[in-house]
Design an enzyme around this catalytic site. Structure first.
Site, short mmCIF file in Angstrom:
data_model
loop_
_atom_site.label_atom_id
_atom_site.label_comp_id
_atom_site.label_asym_id
_atom_site.label_seq_id
_atom_site.Cartn_x
_atom_site.Cartn_y
_atom_site.Cartn_z
CD GLU A 53 39.43 41.65 29.89
OE1 GLU A 53 39.56 41.15 30.82
OE2 GLU A 53 38.64 42.55 29.81
CE LYS A 55 35.77 44.65 28.02
NZ LYS A 55 35.94 45.67 29.21
CE LYS A 115 37.43 40.98 33.35
NZ LYS A 115 37.84 42.10 33.19
CD GLU A 164 36.74 42.13 39.06
OE1 GLU A 164 37.41 41.96 38.22
OE2 GLU A 164 35.27 42.51 39.17
CG ASN A 185 36.77 46.23 37.84
OD1 ASN A 185 36.57 47.05 37.33
ND2 ASN A 185 36.19 45.07 36.97
CD GLU A 215 40.36 43.18 37.90
OE1 GLU A 215 39.49 42.73 37.18
OE2 GLU A 215 40.26 42.89 38.96
CB SER A 216 37.97 48.92 34.78
OG SER A 216 37.39 47.58 34.80
#
Length: 256
Positions: A53, A55, A115, A164, A185, A215-216
């Site tokens: 990503e 970010k 995103k 998601e 997530n 995710e995360s």
């Protein structure tokens, strides 16, 4: 927090719509070359896939990295073995833009994800016009009718939706759209707390044939290994890459 992020994203989209009407953006979207096959790129394999990503910041962590050249970062991700690139386009809290997405799309040959807090069709057409191959849909941000409508539009435009979820109920709603790519997530979007074990508790509910994305809560190779052991086909990583040597970090993550 989620409601504020969605509201802000819609306000920003409305501003852009005043400059570029829907008809113009739709024409640009339809004129784009066909989207890349993200499902093929992220299909289960002997090794975990990484969605890397771009970010700059987040509401929970604030500023992470300046990233003056998103395209160069994306090229390093591709060089390091990423299977797809995620580009945050939300302007207010994440300091991204559609220009970032366009620059990244022009620089890499792997699928690119928009995103964003997508809540209406204009944003989907924008994504395709900018060259996105994937679009994020957050179940918690949408009622079921709008979720299904947006998923269908993304599919009609030849893109892939990453749907998601943050709970068992949201996962059920995600699967009801017919999604072939589902993310879990670990970050609670109301409290912004992290639960790395959430993916493992929900993974068995995702049927075979649906690609599973964690995710995360990824800070190290151990976190990637944790998700892989729990059944993740792909892991989306942002902060750990933008705050380190991305190629070296990807090498560690892909070696789990």
């Amino acid at each position: 927090m989620l409601a504020d992020l969605v509201a802000g994203a819609l306000e920003d989209a409305e501003r852009r719509r005043s400059e570029r009407p829907l008809a113009q953006v739709e024409a640009e979207a339809l004129a784009r070359p066909a989207a890349l096959d993200a499902l093929a790129a992220l299909a289960p394999a002997e090794h975990v896939k990484i969605i890397a990503e771009v970010k700059r910041a987040s509401p929970s962590r604030g500023s992470l990295a300046a990233i003056p050249d998103p395209a160069a970062l994306a090229v390093s991700y591709e060089t390091g073995g990423a299977s797809a690139i995620s580009v945050l386009t939300e302007e207010r809290k994440f300091r991204g833009s559609l220009a970032d997405l366009e620059d990244v799309r022009a620089a890499v040959s792997i699928p690119v994800l928009r995103k964003e807090f997508i809540a209406e069709p204009y944003q989907v057409f924008e994504a395709r016009a900018a060259g996105a191959d994937l679009v994020l849909l957050i179940v918690a941000a949408l009622d079921q009718q709008r979720l299904v409508e947006l998923h269908e539009l993304i599919t009609q435009l030849g893109m892939t939706a990453l749907v998601e979820a943050h709970s068992a109920d949201e996962l059920s709603r995600a699967l009801d759209t017919g999604a072939g790519l589902v993310g879990v997530n670990a970050r609670d979007l109301t409290t912004f707390e992290l639960d790395r074990d959430l993916f493992g508790r929900l993974a068995d509910r995702i049927p075979s044939g649906v690609i599973r994305v964690a995710e995360s809560a990824v800070k190290s190779a151990d976190d990637v290994a944790h998700y892989r052991a729990a059944g993740a086909d792909a892991v989306l990583v942002g902060e750990a890459l933008v705050t380190s040597d991305p190629v070296a970090t990807l090498e560690k993550f892909l070696g789990v």
